[in-house]
Design a protein around this motif. Sequence first.
Motif, PDB file in Angstrom:
ATOM      1  N   ALA A 192       0.834  -1.208   0.000  1.00  0.00           N
ATOM      2  CA  ALA A 192       0.000   0.000   0.000  1.00  0.00           C
ATOM      3  C   ALA A 192       0.864   1.252   0.000  1.00  0.00           C
ATOM      4  CB  ALA A 192      -0.930  -0.005   1.202  1.00  0.00           C
ATOM      5  N   GLU A 193       1.965   1.206   0.737  1.00  0.00           N
ATOM      6  CA  GLU A 193       2.889   2.342   0.742  1.00  0.00           C
ATOM      7  C   GLU A 193       3.465   2.579  -0.657  1.00  0.00           C
ATOM      8  OE1 GLU A 193       7.307   3.363   2.565  1.00  0.00           O
ATOM      9  OE2 GLU A 193       5.996   1.974   3.646  1.00  0.00           O
ATOM     10  N   ILE A 194       3.819   1.508  -1.343  1.00  0.00           N
ATOM     11  CA  ILE A 194       4.365   1.644  -2.690  1.00  0.00           C
ATOM     12  C   ILE A 194       3.317   2.186  -3.645  1.00  0.00           C
ATOM     13  CG2 ILE A 194       5.341   0.372  -4.642  1.00  0.00           C
ATOM     14  CD1 ILE A 194       6.568  -1.577  -2.583  1.00  0.00           C
ATOM     15  N   PHE A 195       2.087   1.699  -3.543  1.00  0.00           N
ATOM     16  CA  PHE A 195       1.017   2.203  -4.411  1.00  0.00           C
ATOM     17  C   PHE A 195       0.773   3.692  -4.163  1.00  0.00           C
ATOM     18  CE2 PHE A 195      -0.853  -2.329  -4.221  1.00  0.00           C
ATOM     19  CZ  PHE A 195      -0.053  -2.737  -5.276  1.00  0.00           C
ATOM     20  N   ARG A 196       0.806   4.108  -2.902  1.00  0.00           N
ATOM     21  CA  ARG A 196       0.655   5.531  -2.582  1.00  0.00           C
ATOM     22  C   ARG A 196       1.778   6.357  -3.209  1.00  0.00           C
ATOM     23  NH1 ARG A 196       2.013   7.732   2.475  1.00  0.00           N
ATOM     24  NH2 ARG A 196       3.978   6.610   2.093  1.00  0.00           N
ATOM     25  N   ASP A 197       3.002   5.845  -3.095  1.00  0.00           N
ATOM     26  CA  ASP A 197       4.146   6.571  -3.645  1.00  0.00           C
ATOM     27  C   ASP A 197       4.100   6.645  -5.174  1.00  0.00           C
ATOM     28  OD1 ASP A 197       5.062   7.034  -1.116  1.00  0.00           O
ATOM     29  OD2 ASP A 197       6.640   5.515  -1.160  1.00  0.00           O
ATOM     30  N   GLU A 198       3.501   5.640  -5.817  1.00  0.00           N
ATOM     31  CA  GLU A 198       3.350   5.702  -7.269  1.00  0.00           C
ATOM     32  C   GLU A 198       2.414   6.835  -7.675  1.00  0.00           C
ATOM     33  OE1 GLU A 198       4.315   1.364  -9.135  1.00  0.00           O
ATOM     34  OE2 GLU A 198       2.263   1.667  -8.418  1.00  0.00           O
ATOM     35  N   VAL A 199       1.329   7.030  -6.929  1.00  0.00           N
ATOM     36  CA  VAL A 199       0.428   8.157  -7.211  1.00  0.00           C
ATOM     37  C   VAL A 199       1.151   9.478  -6.952  1.00  0.00           C
ATOM     38  CG1 VAL A 199      -1.740   9.292  -6.551  1.00  0.00           C
ATOM     39  CG2 VAL A 199      -1.639   6.796  -6.714  1.00  0.00           C
ATOM     40  N   LEU A 200       1.931   9.508  -5.897  1.00  0.00           N
ATOM     41  CA  LEU A 200       2.644  10.729  -5.505  1.00  0.00           C
ATOM     42  C   LEU A 200       3.684  11.143  -6.537  1.00  0.00           C
ATOM     43  CD1 LEU A 200       3.099  12.811  -3.183  1.00  0.00           C
ATOM     44  CD2 LEU A 200       4.804  11.224  -2.279  1.00  0.00           C
ATOM     45  N   THR A 201       4.410  10.169  -7.091  1.00  0.00           N
ATOM     46  CA  THR A 201       5.543  10.476  -7.967  1.00  0.00           C
ATOM     47  C   THR A 201       5.238  10.304  -9.451  1.00  0.00           C
ATOM     48  OG1 THR A 201       6.367   8.188  -7.908  1.00  0.00           O
ATOM     49  CG2 THR A 201       7.138   9.686  -6.173  1.00  0.00           C
ATOM     50  N   ALA A 202       4.120   9.651  -9.774  1.00  0.00           N
ATOM     51  CA  ALA A 202       3.810   9.289 -11.167  1.00  0.00           C
ATOM     52  C   ALA A 202       4.953   8.487 -11.788  1.00  0.00           C
ATOM     53  CB  ALA A 202       3.490  10.530 -12.005  1.00  0.00           C
ATOM     54  N   ARG A 203       5.495   7.581 -10.995  1.00  0.00           N
ATOM     55  CA  ARG A 203       6.563   6.687 -11.449  1.00  0.00           C
ATOM     56  C   ARG A 203       6.172   5.242 -11.172  1.00  0.00           C
ATOM     57  NH1 ARG A 203      11.627   8.094  -8.089  1.00  0.00           N
ATOM     58  NH2 ARG A 203      12.378   6.216  -9.145  1.00  0.00           N
ATOM     59  N   SER A 204       6.699   4.338 -11.961  1.00  0.00           N
ATOM     60  CA  SER A 204       6.529   2.914 -11.697  1.00  0.00           C
ATOM     61  C   SER A 204       7.533   2.494 -10.633  1.00  0.00           C
ATOM     62  CB  SER A 204       6.745   2.109 -12.979  1.00  0.00           C
ATOM     63  OG  SER A 204       6.682   0.719 -12.695  1.00  0.00           O
TER      64      SER A 204
END
Length: 283
Positions: free
Chosen positions: A238-250
């Motif tokens: 969930a933390e990684i998914f949140r960070d993907e939205v935050l950074t627009a990175r895979s």
Amino acid sequence: MPGVRVAVIADIHGNADALRAVLADIERRGADRIVVNGDVVNRGPDSVEVMRLLLERPDVTFTLGNHDDLLRLWQSRSAALPADWFTDPFWGATAWSAEQLDRAGLLDVPQDWPMTLTLREAGLPDVLVAHGSPDHYRESLSDRTAPERVAELAAGSGAGVLVASHIHRQADARFGPVRVLNTGSVGSPADGDPRAGYLLLTATPQGWQPELRRVPYDRAGVLGRFESSGLLRTGLSAEIFRDEVLTARSLYTPYWSWTESRAAPRDAASWAEFGRRFGAPGT
């Protein structure tokens, strides 16, 4: 008939704010119908809300994405998934999303969604829409696809335009007479641009005219709901998914591949090491 407009959206991934922004843009652009090309749910905190928003619309049709399928497989403890996933804390976000949909009575809705959908207009080439490819919903199609693979898929389907999603990155490429388009992602783009992405196709006498749209929206709401919904407390994924939205990175896919190559556990320590090596946020 010429002038028909079709919006193809995908990879919403439980982000209701991004979806609402895209639906508003689609209305402004005057689309006649919406094709939802898979991955409506999972990753983000709003899977139930997103599903309900789309199901209440009469102008929407669906294709099946890998995450739509995954949640049904997860909740049924399907033998199609590795048995050790069900006891691995890394999969906490998937378990949470599956439970949310199950409680809402929406988990099994995607079981009737087809793998592909074909758009046909008189005098124009057929448009084949699939989340990944007609052969598998995890196969990527974009400007980087091998020309011989594009030719094979086009010959097998008879389509002159192939529309895919899945990779969270927009693309528009010609391979001889075949055009390959990728919608990008509504809820979790992976190209460094945080705006929601989708594809608008317009039928014209000259052929299908694509427009790869980007729509800004305020991400504060969805980022906050990772915490307020309880999703973020389910663990690392969930933390990684949140960070993907935050950074627009895979981040999820390269982290998964990196841990596989090292036979490393997917835990806070390996995520921190991955971050030190590759500059992932929050590590």
